[in-house]
Design an enzyme around this catalytic site. Structure first.
Site, mmCIF file in Angstrom:
data_model
loop_
_atom_site.group_PDB
_atom_site.id
_atom_site.type_symbol
_atom_site.label_atom_id
_atom_site.label_comp_id
_atom_site.label_asym_id
_atom_site.label_seq_id
_atom_site.Cartn_x
_atom_site.Cartn_y
_atom_site.Cartn_z
ATOM 1 N N GLU A 350 9.789 -1.475 12.297
ATOM 2 C CA GLU A 350 11.124 -1.930 12.888
ATOM 3 C C GLU A 350 12.151 -2.233 11.754
ATOM 4 O O GLU A 350 13.278 -2.588 12.254
ATOM 5 C CB GLU A 350 10.745 -3.560 13.392
ATOM 6 C CG GLU A 350 10.324 -4.506 12.130
ATOM 7 C CD GLU A 350 10.098 -5.922 12.719
ATOM 8 O OE1 GLU A 350 9.681 -6.105 13.975
ATOM 9 O OE2 GLU A 350 10.234 -6.944 12.084
ATOM 10 N N HIS A 352 13.238 0.734 10.055
ATOM 11 C CA HIS A 352 14.251 1.828 10.107
ATOM 12 C C HIS A 352 14.165 2.438 11.433
ATOM 13 O O HIS A 352 14.719 3.776 11.560
ATOM 14 C CB HIS A 352 13.713 2.753 8.743
ATOM 15 C CG HIS A 352 13.790 2.220 7.622
ATOM 16 N ND1 HIS A 352 12.980 1.572 6.932
ATOM 17 C CD2 HIS A 352 15.134 1.984 6.745
ATOM 18 C CE1 HIS A 352 13.469 1.171 5.729
ATOM 19 N NE2 HIS A 352 14.640 1.524 5.752
ATOM 20 N N CYS A 421 9.518 6.236 6.716
ATOM 21 C CA CYS A 421 10.713 5.475 5.944
ATOM 22 C C CYS A 421 10.441 5.566 4.403
ATOM 23 O O CYS A 421 11.327 5.480 3.873
ATOM 24 C CB CYS A 421 11.124 4.358 6.545
ATOM 25 S SG CYS A 421 9.468 3.027 6.111
#
Ligand SMILES: Nc1nc2c(ncn2[C@@H]2O[C@H](COP(=O)(O)OP(=O)(O)OP(=O)(O)O)[C@@H](O)[C@H]2O)c(=O)[nH]1
Ligand SMILES: [Zn+2]
Length: 465
Positions: A350, A352, A421
Site C-alpha cells: 500500500e 508504493h 518496492c
C-alpha cells in the site's frame, strides 16, 4: 536492426524531458504533483479512504517511484559515454585482434529493472553486453551499465530495450559492433479467478531477447559464438536457436489475462487518470504500444478491490471444507501442532502500489479429536488477506487472527516475501526478502513450540522459488 539509424539515436539524446529549471525537488515538481493527484483517483476508485494513515503518503510515493523508475527519459547517453572513452592500442606486429582494436569485451550479469509498457509493472532484466572495440579506444566498463540503465528506466518492451541499448552504445562508442542479450522476467500476478482455479499458477513469464550491431548484425557471425561461449562459461546457457525461440509476440501477461471477464469494463475516471500519468512521465499515451495500457493497469489494480474478493472467499470457503493431510504433526500436551507450509500469496504494497509476494506458513494447535483445517480453507484465508492493499506485518497478523478465531487461540504464522518496492526501485536490494512472524496464545509463551514449528519451514534455497 531497425533502431540503429543515427536519427533515432539523436532523437533519444535531444528529446528527453528537460530538467526542472526552477530547481524544484522531485516531490514539488508539477509532473510529480499531477501523478500524485491521479493516484488519488485510483485509490478512490478502489474504494479506499485516501486519508487512511497507511495511504496518506501513497500518492506522492507512487509518483516519486514512477518518476525515478522512468528517469531515463531525462538522461543523455552522449554525456555518459563521452568523458569515458580511453585510448588503448591494439596489437603491435602480430596478426589478430586485441585491446582497443578488436578484442571482444563482455560485461555480464547486469541486474536492471524496467517498467512494462503494457501494464506498468516493473520487470526484471539480467543484461549481458559485449562490444568489439575499434579505433584504438575502449570505453569505461561502468558506462555500459549506465547506458543500459538509461533505457531500462523507461516504459519498455524487452526487444525494444535490447535494440535501444545496442543502438545507443554503437553510436556512443563507435566500435566494430555491439551485442546485447537480455533475460527478462515479468511477474505474472494471478487474477482472483485463476488463483482459485489453478493452484499451479506460474509466477513468472520469461523472455530472452538479443540485439546486435556491426560485426554482430549477422546472427551467424563467429563473434556471436565467442560471446555466447563466454556466457556459458558463467553458467548462462544460451544458444542462437534458443534466443530466437524465446522471443515472444506479446510477453506481458496482462495482454492475455482474463480479468476483464471477472471484473467488468474498467472505470473511465481511473483510465483517464492513468493516461494522465503516462503524459506526466514524458510519454506519448497515443504511442501505439501504450494505447491499451491504462485500461490494462486499471483492470489489474481492480483485483485489489475488497468487496469483489469477499464474494470469492465466501464461495470457496463454503465449498471446500474437506480436511487434507497435514504436512507435519507433533504431539504436545494431548494436542498436536498442525502445520500448513508454503501457501502462496500475492499482495500489493500500500506504500508504493507495487506487488509483494511469497509464501505463508501456518502452525496451530488443536485437540486430537478435532478435524484440522483444510489446506484449501487456509489458502483461501491467505488469498483473502493478500488481495488487498497491504503491509506484510498486517497481512501476517490478519491471517493469524482469522485462523485463531476458527480454532480458538494457539496459532503461529510466518510470512516470507519479496517486495518489488525494495528490489526494483529505491534501495534496489536485489535478492532481499522479508520474513514476519505472528504468535498467538501458547506460541507466544513457549519457545520450544515456536522452534518446533520453525524447524519445519523449508529452506527456499533447497528448491523453493
Ligand atoms: N513495515 C513495512 N514497510 C513496508 C512494506 N512495504 C513497503 N514498506 C516500506 O515503506 C517505506 C515507505 O517509506 P517512505 O520513506 O515514506 O517512502 P520512499 O521514499 O518511497 O522509501 P524508499 O523505499 O526507501 O525509497 C519504505 O521503507 C518501504 O520499504 C511492508 O509491508 N511493511
Ligand atoms: Zn506487463
Amino acid at each position: 536492426m531497425s533502431a540503429l539509424d543515427e536519427g533515432h539515436f539523436n532523437a533519444e539524446l535531444e528529446n528527453g524531458v528537460k530538467l526542472n529549471c526552477l530547481g524544484l525537488g522531485i516531490q514539488d515538481q508539477p509532473e510529480t504533483v499531477a501523478i500524485a493527484d491521479a493516484v488519488k483517483v485510483l485509490l478512490q476508485g478502489l474504494g479506499e479512504d485516501i486519508n487512511r494513515e497507511g495511504l496518506k503518503k501513497t500518492p506522492l510515493r507512487v509518483a516519486k517511484a514512477l518518476r525515478e523508475g522512468t528517469k531515463g527519459y531525462k538522461q543523455r547517453v552522449k554525456e555518459i559515454v563521452q568523458g569515458a572513452l580511453f585510448p588503448e592500442v591494439g596489437l603491435d606486429d602480430a596478426v589478430g585482434q586485441a585491446g582497443g582494436a578488436g578484442g571482444l569485451v563482455i560485461v555480464r550479469d547486469l541486474d536492471l529493472f524496467s517498467y512494462c509498457e503494457s501494464c506498468l509493472l516493473p520487470f526484471q532484466v539480467k543484461c549481458q553486453i559485449g562490444y568489439v572495440p575499434s579505433g584504438q579506444r575502449v570505453v569505461g566498463l561502468s558506462k555500459l551499465s549506465r547506458v543500459a540503465d538509461v533505457f531500462a528506466k523507461r516504459l519498455q518492451d524487452p526487444q525494444r530495450l535490447a535494440d535501444e541499448i545496442c543502438s545507443a552504445l554503437h553510436h556512443g562508442i563507435m566500435p566494430a559492433g555491439v551485442a546485447v542479450v537480455l533475460q527478462c522476467l515479468h511477474i505474472q500476478f494471478p487474477n482472483i479467478e485463476s488463483l482459485f482455479l489453478d493452484s499451479n499458477h506460474q509466477g513468472w513469464v520469461k523472455a530472452v531477447v538479443h540485439s546486435g550491431s556491426g560485426v554482430f548484425e549477422n546472427e551467424l557471425a563467429d563473434v556471436w559464438g565467442d560471446f555466447l561461449s563466454l556466457l556459458k562459461f558463467r553458467g548462462i546457457n544460451l544458444d542462437k536457436t534458443q534466443m530466437k525461440d524465446s522471443v515472444q509476440q506479446c510477453w506481458c501477461p496482462s495482454r492475455y489475462s482474463s480479468s476483464a471477464k471477472v471484473i467488468g469494463p474498467p472505470n473511465r475516471g481511473m483510465v483517464t487518470a492513468v493516461t494522465s500519468i503516462l503524459s506526466s512521465l514524458g510519454e506519448d499515451p497515443l504511442r501505439k504500444e501504450l494505447v491499451g495500457t491504462p485500461s490494462r493497469f486499471v483492470k489489474w489494480l481492480m483485483n485489489f478491490q475488497s468487496p469483489n474478493l469477499e464474494m470469492k472467499l465466501n464461495g470457496v470457503a463454503c465449498g471446500r471444507m474437506d480436511p487434507l493431510k497435514q504436512n507435519g504433526q507433533v504431539s504436545h500436551n494431548k494436542q498436536q501442532i498442525y502445520t500448513e507450509l508454503c501457501l502462496s500469496f500475492w499482495s500489493q504494497c500500500e506504500h508504493h502500489l507495487l506487488p509483494f509476494y511469497g509464501v505463508v506458513h501456518i502452525g496451530y494447535y488443536c485437540a486430537e479429536e478435532t478435524t484440522p483445517l483444510s489446506k484449501s480453507l487456509l489458502q483461501s484465508i491467505v488469498h483473502f488477506y493478500g488481495f488487498k492493499l497491504q503491509v506484510q506485518e498486517r497481512l501476517t497478523r490478519q491471517i493469524a487472527e482469522t485462523v485463531s478465531s476458527l480454532l480458538g487461540g494457539d496459532v503461529m504464522v510466518v510470512v516470507e516475501a519479496k517486495h518489488t518496492c525494495m528490489i526494483s526501485r529505491g534501495i534496489e536490494k536485489y535478492g532481499s526478502s522479508t520474513a514476519t512472524i505472528a504468535v498467538l496464545g501458547r506460541f507466544s509463551t513457549d519457545p520450544a513450540a515456536r522452534a518446533m514449528f520453525l524447524k519445519n519451514i523449508p529452506n527456499p534455497a533447497s528448491g523453493g522459488s
